[in-house]
Motif scaffolding. Structure first.
Motif, PDB file in Angstrom:
ATOM      1  N   ARG A   1      35.502  47.211  53.967  1.00  0.00           N
ATOM      2  CA  ARG A   1      34.172  46.676  54.382  1.00  0.00           C
ATOM      3  C   ARG A   1      33.221  47.680  53.370  1.00  0.00           C
ATOM      4  O   ARG A   1      32.030  47.258  53.282  1.00  0.00           O
ATOM      5  CB  ARG A   1      33.671  47.032  55.976  1.00  0.00           C
ATOM      6  CG  ARG A   1      34.430  46.191  56.687  1.00  0.00           C
ATOM      7  CD  ARG A   1      33.896  46.530  58.176  1.00  0.00           C
ATOM      8  NE  ARG A   1      34.395  45.420  58.919  1.00  0.00           N
ATOM      9  CZ  ARG A   1      34.538  45.543  60.499  1.00  0.00           C
ATOM     10  NH1 ARG A   1      33.906  46.735  60.973  1.00  0.00           N
ATOM     11  NH2 ARG A   1      35.250  44.893  61.025  1.00  0.00           N
ATOM     12  N   ALA A   2      33.524  48.444  52.470  1.00  0.00           N
ATOM     13  CA  ALA A   2      32.657  49.198  51.585  1.00  0.00           C
ATOM     14  C   ALA A   2      32.359  48.445  50.424  1.00  0.00           C
ATOM     15  O   ALA A   2      31.299  48.772  49.956  1.00  0.00           O
ATOM     16  CB  ALA A   2      33.419  50.444  51.257  1.00  0.00           C
ATOM     17  N   ARG A   3      33.114  47.489  49.937  1.00  0.00           N
ATOM     18  CA  ARG A   3      32.871  46.658  48.881  1.00  0.00           C
ATOM     19  C   ARG A   3      33.856  45.515  48.642  1.00  0.00           C
ATOM     20  O   ARG A   3      34.510  45.539  49.527  1.00  0.00           O
ATOM     21  CB  ARG A   3      32.888  47.436  47.589  1.00  0.00           C
ATOM     22  CG  ARG A   3      34.244  47.995  47.289  1.00  0.00           C
ATOM     23  CD  ARG A   3      34.191  49.003  46.129  1.00  0.00           C
ATOM     24  NE  ARG A   3      34.607  48.299  45.048  1.00  0.00           N
ATOM     25  CZ  ARG A   3      35.165  49.001  43.892  1.00  0.00           C
ATOM     26  NH1 ARG A   3      35.413  50.115  44.003  1.00  0.00           N
ATOM     27  NH2 ARG A   3      35.745  48.395  42.749  1.00  0.00           N
ATOM     28  N   GLN A   4      33.333  44.757  47.752  1.00  0.00           N
ATOM     29  CA  GLN A   4      34.251  43.349  47.722  1.00  0.00           C
ATOM     30  C   GLN A   4      35.211  43.566  46.654  1.00  0.00           C
ATOM     31  O   GLN A   4      34.878  44.220  45.637  1.00  0.00           O
ATOM     32  CB  GLN A   4      33.144  42.238  47.106  1.00  0.00           C
ATOM     33  CG  GLN A   4      33.962  41.022  46.818  1.00  0.00           C
ATOM     34  CD  GLN A   4      34.600  40.437  48.206  1.00  0.00           C
ATOM     35  OE1 GLN A   4      33.895  40.262  49.186  1.00  0.00           O
ATOM     36  NE2 GLN A   4      35.824  40.040  48.161  1.00  0.00           N
ATOM     37  N   TYR A   5      36.371  43.388  46.701  1.00  0.00           N
ATOM     38  CA  TYR A   5      37.277  43.094  46.078  1.00  0.00           C
ATOM     39  C   TYR A   5      37.990  42.008  45.541  1.00  0.00           C
ATOM     40  O   TYR A   5      37.746  40.874  46.276  1.00  0.00           O
ATOM     41  CB  TYR A   5      38.819  43.866  46.663  1.00  0.00           C
ATOM     42  CG  TYR A   5      38.386  45.387  46.784  1.00  0.00           C
ATOM     43  CD1 TYR A   5      38.686  46.483  45.697  1.00  0.00           C
ATOM     44  CD2 TYR A   5      38.032  45.973  48.235  1.00  0.00           C
ATOM     45  CE1 TYR A   5      38.115  47.665  46.039  1.00  0.00           C
ATOM     46  CE2 TYR A   5      37.601  47.013  48.272  1.00  0.00           C
ATOM     47  CZ  TYR A   5      37.938  48.013  47.479  1.00  0.00           C
ATOM     48  OH  TYR A   5      37.655  49.397  47.588  1.00  0.00           O
ATOM     49  N   ASP A   6      38.429  41.561  44.253  1.00  0.00           N
ATOM     50  CA  ASP A   6      38.955  40.434  43.700  1.00  0.00           C
ATOM     51  C   ASP A   6      40.161  40.383  44.457  1.00  0.00           C
ATOM     52  O   ASP A   6      40.917  39.091  44.427  1.00  0.00           O
ATOM     53  CB  ASP A   6      38.853  40.401  42.182  1.00  0.00           C
ATOM     54  CG  ASP A   6      37.405  40.517  41.772  1.00  0.00           C
ATOM     55  OD1 ASP A   6      36.614  39.748  41.917  1.00  0.00           O
ATOM     56  OD2 ASP A   6      37.215  41.439  41.163  1.00  0.00           O
ATOM     57  N   CYS A   7      41.108  41.467  44.530  1.00  0.00           N
ATOM     58  CA  CYS A   7      42.356  41.162  44.961  1.00  0.00           C
ATOM     59  C   CYS A   7      42.733  42.595  45.667  1.00  0.00           C
ATOM     60  O   CYS A   7      42.381  43.552  45.282  1.00  0.00           O
ATOM     61  CB  CYS A   7      43.401  41.108  43.837  1.00  0.00           C
ATOM     62  SG  CYS A   7      45.184  40.676  44.108  1.00  0.00           S
ATOM     63  N   VAL A   8      43.751  42.384  46.593  1.00  0.00           N
ATOM     64  CA  VAL A   8      44.354  43.522  47.594  1.00  0.00           C
ATOM     65  C   VAL A   8      45.661  43.630  47.337  1.00  0.00           C
ATOM     66  O   VAL A   8      46.266  42.438  47.691  1.00  0.00           O
ATOM     67  CB  VAL A   8      43.660  43.444  48.910  1.00  0.00           C
ATOM     68  CG1 VAL A   8      44.294  44.482  49.610  1.00  0.00           C
ATOM     69  CG2 VAL A   8      42.158  43.649  49.155  1.00  0.00           C
ATOM     70  N   VAL A   9      46.135  44.613  46.910  1.00  0.00           N
ATOM     71  CA  VAL A   9      47.567  44.786  47.029  1.00  0.00           C
ATOM     72  C   VAL A   9      48.325  45.486  48.130  1.00  0.00           C
ATOM     73  O   VAL A   9      47.812  46.605  48.434  1.00  0.00           O
ATOM     74  CB  VAL A   9      48.043  45.384  45.702  1.00  0.00           C
ATOM     75  CG1 VAL A   9      49.520  45.675  45.502  1.00  0.00           C
ATOM     76  CG2 VAL A   9      47.603  44.934  44.169  1.00  0.00           C
ATOM     77  N   VAL A  10      49.189  44.882  48.729  1.00  0.00           N
ATOM     78  CA  VAL A  10      49.803  45.556  49.787  1.00  0.00           C
ATOM     79  C   VAL A  10      51.094  46.084  49.371  1.00  0.00           C
ATOM     80  O   VAL A  10      51.942  45.352  48.736  1.00  0.00           O
ATOM     81  CB  VAL A  10      50.001  44.830  50.962  1.00  0.00           C
ATOM     82  CG1 VAL A  10      50.560  45.591  52.327  1.00  0.00           C
ATOM     83  CG2 VAL A  10      48.677  44.122  51.591  1.00  0.00           C
TER      84      VAL A  10
END
Length: 128
Positions: free
Chosen positions: A63-72
């Motif tokens: 929720r802190a900022r927008q990401y283009d991609c998240v890696v799990v």
């Protein structure tokens, strides 16, 4: 720049585990991301925080900022006994970053490659 959040376990907090190879991989991953024009924000979860604190930290970061991609990371995804946590993490990403691509890696050394593939898939499907 392309903003990437990488979520994984802090290898120093996993009982009976030698963290050095993973820490070295994380460092190489950061360099590989930068070389490809990706800005990595790393969120390492304490293995002892599986009681809900990890989920709260993940939501706070998402929720802190927008990401283009998240890696799990693979440490969350691979062990069968962590399947519920893996499902929770994927859903938290989906609910809190609906425009972000989601990538999975086999280890820290191929994170940047999988991020680029996920971003390409998102572009191919005209999302984002």
């Amino acid at each position: 720049m392309t903003d990437v959040l990488a979520i994984g376990f802090d290898p120093r907090t996993i009982p009976g585990f030698d963290p050095e190879p993973v820490l070295a991989g994380i460092e190489r991953s950061g360099k590989a991301m930068a070389e490809r024009g990706l800005t990595e924000d790393l969120l390492l979860i304490d293995f002892a925080e599986l009681d809900g604190r990890a989920q709260a930290r993940i939501v706070e970061r998402l929720r802190a900022r927008q990401y283009d991609c998240v890696v799990v990371g693979g440490g969350i995804r691979k062990p069968a006994e962590l399947l519920e946590l893996f499902q929770t993490v994927v859903n938290l990403v989906h609910w809190n970053q609906p425009r972000a691509a989601i990538a999975f890696n086999s280890g820290p050394d191929d994170s940047a490659d999988w991020v680029l593939k996920a971003l390409e898939q998102r572009a191919t499907h005209n999302i984002g």
